[in-house]
Scaffold this motif. Structure first.
Motif, PDB file in Angstrom:
ATOM      1  N   ASN A   1      14.988   8.491 -14.669  1.00  0.00           N
ATOM      2  CA  ASN A   1      15.858   8.358 -15.643  1.00  0.00           C
ATOM      3  C   ASN A   1      17.102   9.485 -14.927  1.00  0.00           C
ATOM      4  O   ASN A   1      17.975   9.344 -14.871  1.00  0.00           O
ATOM      5  CB  ASN A   1      15.255   8.299 -16.867  1.00  0.00           C
ATOM      6  CG  ASN A   1      14.720   7.527 -17.599  1.00  0.00           C
ATOM      7  OD1 ASN A   1      14.756   6.462 -17.463  1.00  0.00           O
ATOM      8  ND2 ASN A   1      14.212   7.498 -18.996  1.00  0.00           N
ATOM      9  N   THR A   2      16.446  10.590 -14.598  1.00  0.00           N
ATOM     10  CA  THR A   2      17.506  11.105 -14.088  1.00  0.00           C
ATOM     11  C   THR A   2      18.037  10.929 -12.609  1.00  0.00           C
ATOM     12  O   THR A   2      19.958  10.875 -12.502  1.00  0.00           O
ATOM     13  CB  THR A   2      16.502  12.673 -13.566  1.00  0.00           C
ATOM     14  OG1 THR A   2      16.906  13.439 -14.309  1.00  0.00           O
ATOM     15  CG2 THR A   2      17.915  13.556 -13.087  1.00  0.00           C
TER      16      THR A   2
ATOM     17  N   ASN B   1      21.148   8.755 -13.349  1.00  0.00           N
ATOM     18  CA  ASN B   1      22.036   8.753 -14.301  1.00  0.00           C
ATOM     19  C   ASN B   1      22.751   9.864 -13.111  1.00  0.00           C
ATOM     20  O   ASN B   1      24.224   9.895 -13.492  1.00  0.00           O
ATOM     21  CB  ASN B   1      21.770  10.131 -15.141  1.00  0.00           C
ATOM     22  CG  ASN B   1      21.783  10.091 -16.571  1.00  0.00           C
ATOM     23  OD1 ASN B   1      22.166   8.644 -16.406  1.00  0.00           O
ATOM     24  ND2 ASN B   1      20.506  10.439 -17.094  1.00  0.00           N
TER      25      ASN B   1
ATOM     26  N   THR C   1      23.738  23.205 -12.115  1.00  0.00           N
ATOM     27  CA  THR C   1      22.450  21.687 -12.512  1.00  0.00           C
ATOM     28  C   THR C   1      21.213  21.955 -10.838  1.00  0.00           C
ATOM     29  O   THR C   1      20.832  21.683 -11.186  1.00  0.00           O
ATOM     30  CB  THR C   1      22.597  20.842 -12.312  1.00  0.00           C
ATOM     31  OG1 THR C   1      23.405  20.712 -13.622  1.00  0.00           O
ATOM     32  CG2 THR C   1      21.422  19.880 -13.315  1.00  0.00           C
TER      33      THR C   1
ATOM     34  N   MET D   1      17.329  22.586 -10.689  1.00  0.00           N
ATOM     35  CA  MET D   1      16.608  21.227 -10.088  1.00  0.00           C
ATOM     36  C   MET D   1      16.066  21.977  -9.289  1.00  0.00           C
ATOM     37  O   MET D   1      14.954  21.677  -9.110  1.00  0.00           O
ATOM     38  CB  MET D   1      17.170  20.051  -9.861  1.00  0.00           C
ATOM     39  CG  MET D   1      17.695  19.249 -11.031  1.00  0.00           C
ATOM     40  SD  MET D   1      19.161  18.400 -10.045  1.00  0.00           S
ATOM     41  CE  MET D   1      17.703  16.998  -9.159  1.00  0.00           C
TER      42      MET D   1
ATOM     43  N   ALA E   1      21.513  13.841 -17.854  1.00  0.00           N
ATOM     44  CA  ALA E   1      20.647  14.048 -16.676  1.00  0.00           C
ATOM     45  C   ALA E   1      19.793  15.056 -17.149  1.00  0.00           C
ATOM     46  O   ALA E   1      18.254  15.514 -16.415  1.00  0.00           O
ATOM     47  CB  ALA E   1      21.567  14.819 -15.065  1.00  0.00           C
TER      48      ALA E   1
ATOM     49  N   ASP F   1      16.918  14.826 -19.745  1.00  0.00           N
ATOM     50  CA  ASP F   1      16.122  14.256 -18.201  1.00  0.00           C
ATOM     51  C   ASP F   1      15.183  15.256 -18.148  1.00  0.00           C
ATOM     52  O   ASP F   1      13.690  15.690 -17.947  1.00  0.00           O
ATOM     53  CB  ASP F   1      16.645  13.211 -17.316  1.00  0.00           C
ATOM     54  CG  ASP F   1      16.948  12.134 -18.367  1.00  0.00           C
ATOM     55  OD1 ASP F   1      16.002  12.142 -19.114  1.00  0.00           O
ATOM     56  OD2 ASP F   1      17.692  11.207 -18.039  1.00  0.00           O
ATOM     57  N   LEU F   2      15.680  16.324 -17.038  1.00  0.00           N
ATOM     58  CA  LEU F   2      15.012  17.146 -16.221  1.00  0.00           C
ATOM     59  C   LEU F   2      14.063  18.018 -17.063  1.00  0.00           C
ATOM     60  O   LEU F   2      13.167  18.846 -16.555  1.00  0.00           O
ATOM     61  CB  LEU F   2      16.421  18.166 -15.504  1.00  0.00           C
ATOM     62  CG  LEU F   2      16.812  16.927 -13.912  1.00  0.00           C
ATOM     63  CD1 LEU F   2      17.593  18.024 -13.742  1.00  0.00           C
ATOM     64  CD2 LEU F   2      15.805  16.963 -13.191  1.00  0.00           C
TER      65      LEU F   2
END
Length: 381
Positions: free
Chosen positions: A254-255, A258, A287, A291, A344, A347-348
């Motif tokens: 999903n990330t 997005n 972000t 990550m 995003a 999801d992360l």
């Protein structure tokens, strides 16, 4: 001249060496299983030419993990169906070109009607061909070949269990590849938005799209890893690690989706000369940094489940800054970028182990809720 030629071939040679190193254990498993299957079928069982035993062992193992248990069962079942159909038909209609066609047609059709997989159906067809051309119907040849296939399949499973590959390494590598590409994509998007240039954003979009292959590989390797962790005693300790990686697959997918949309809308924003807040660019970079922390934790080479708390804390800090006013000065594309970045980050956080409710609660509200009038409050009393 030779030096220039070597320099030109060097990257290709490196790629081949890396490919060999990634599959060297699987190749070793196949080699050992083939020799052991031949020995057992010939010297222990007593078959003169047990050619199918080593073939079955190699097909069972393959060069990648795959669904080996299912493959072994399909292999033996396919041999059985092929021999049965071949023996019955050839003894009645004889041998010849059209007879081979009929035997293969019926054997593969039978396998498909039995809901067989690819190995099952293919092996039924090839077994029927061998019965129709090389092995006389009746007698013990068909039974011997079935026993050889059984020996090879069992040997393949035993070798896989006693000399198991690392079921976590491939999945971990896939997660690392996806996160690396997405991190690089976010940095490129930030550069493109800052400099109002299309080229970095186009490259960001390309890299975000390139993650699909690794995501597909991740799901396949997780399925194979779970199978291996069930049957290989030396890999039972990997079950929790695999479960943790398995929980990342869907939110990571999903990330990626997005961030592909984010890159496309960033490209539209640059082309339409929309105004971009420096704070939004900072959040994109933040972000990416979060990550990177998440990647270091999730893709750790340690066997135990990694500690994801620091990565989750960093992601929550980023989420707190993703207010709706970040896109107020821009047009539609910039506002979509803000929305996709918020999605995003949620999801992360799921990748980092947070529940969906907890992840959503980390985001600032998009609208302010009006105060409740006193008379409405009294209705609840």
């Amino acid at each position: 001249m030779l030096r220039r030629l070597f320099d030109r071939l060097h990257p290709a040679l490196q790629t081949r060496v890396r490919r060999l190193r990634a599959t060297e254990l699987a190749v070793l498993q196949c080699a050992l299983a083939a020799g052991l299957a031949w020995f057992l079928a010939r010297d222990v069982v007593g078959h003169a030419e047990p050619f199918f035993a080593p073939i079955a062992a190699v097909v069972c193992l393959g060069v990648s993990l795959g669904a080996r248990l299912r493959r072994a069962v399909e292999l033996v079942a396919g041999v059985s169906v092929g021999i049965l159909v071949g023996d019955l038909l050839i003894s009645v209609i004889g041998s010849g070109a059209w007879q081979i066609s009929v035997v293969v047609l019926l054997a593969m059709t039978t396998a498909l009607l039995l809901d067989g997989g690819g190995v099952f159906t293919l092996q039924a067809g090839t077994s029927a061909v061998l019965v129709a051309t090389l092995l006389p119907p009746g007698g013990s040849a068909g039974v011997n070949r079935f026993v050889d296939a059984l020996v090879g399949g069992v040997v393949g499973i035993v070798v896989m269990s006693l000399i198991p590959a690392d079921p976590v390494r491939s999945a971990r590598s896939d997660v690392a590849k996806v996160l690396d590409e997405l991190i690089a994509s976010l940095h490129l998007v930030a550069r493109g938005l800052t400099d109002a240039e299309e080229a970095p954003v186009l490259e960001a979009l390309r890299r975000a799209r390139s993650t699909q292959g690794s995501l597909d590989s991740l799901r396949a390797n997780l399925a194979a890893g779970r199978e291996l962790a069930r049957i290989a005693p030396l890999r039972w300790r990997s079950r929790q690690r695999l479960a943790q990686l398995d929980a990342t697959a869907t939110p990571l997918d999903n990330t990626a989706r997005n961030l592909r949309v984010l890159a496309r809308r960033s490209l539209a924003a640059v082309r339409d000369h929309e105004q971009v807040e420096p704070r939004l660019v900072a959040q994109v970079e933040g972000t990416a940094a979060a990550m990177a922390t998440l990647r270091a934790a999730v893709c750790s080479a340690r066997e135990e489940v990694p500690e994801l708390g620091p990565a989750a804390l960093q992601l929550r800090q980023v989420a707190a800054g993703l207010t709706s006013d970040l896109g107020a000065s821009g047009g539609l594309s910039v506002r979509v970028v803000v929305g996709q970045l918020r999605s995003a980050v949620v999801d992360l956080l799921r990748v980092a182990g947070a529940s969906r409710v907890s992840a959503l609660a980390s985001l600032p509200p998009t609208v302010e809720h009006p105060a409740v009038p006193p008379d409405v409050e009294n209705l609840d009393r």
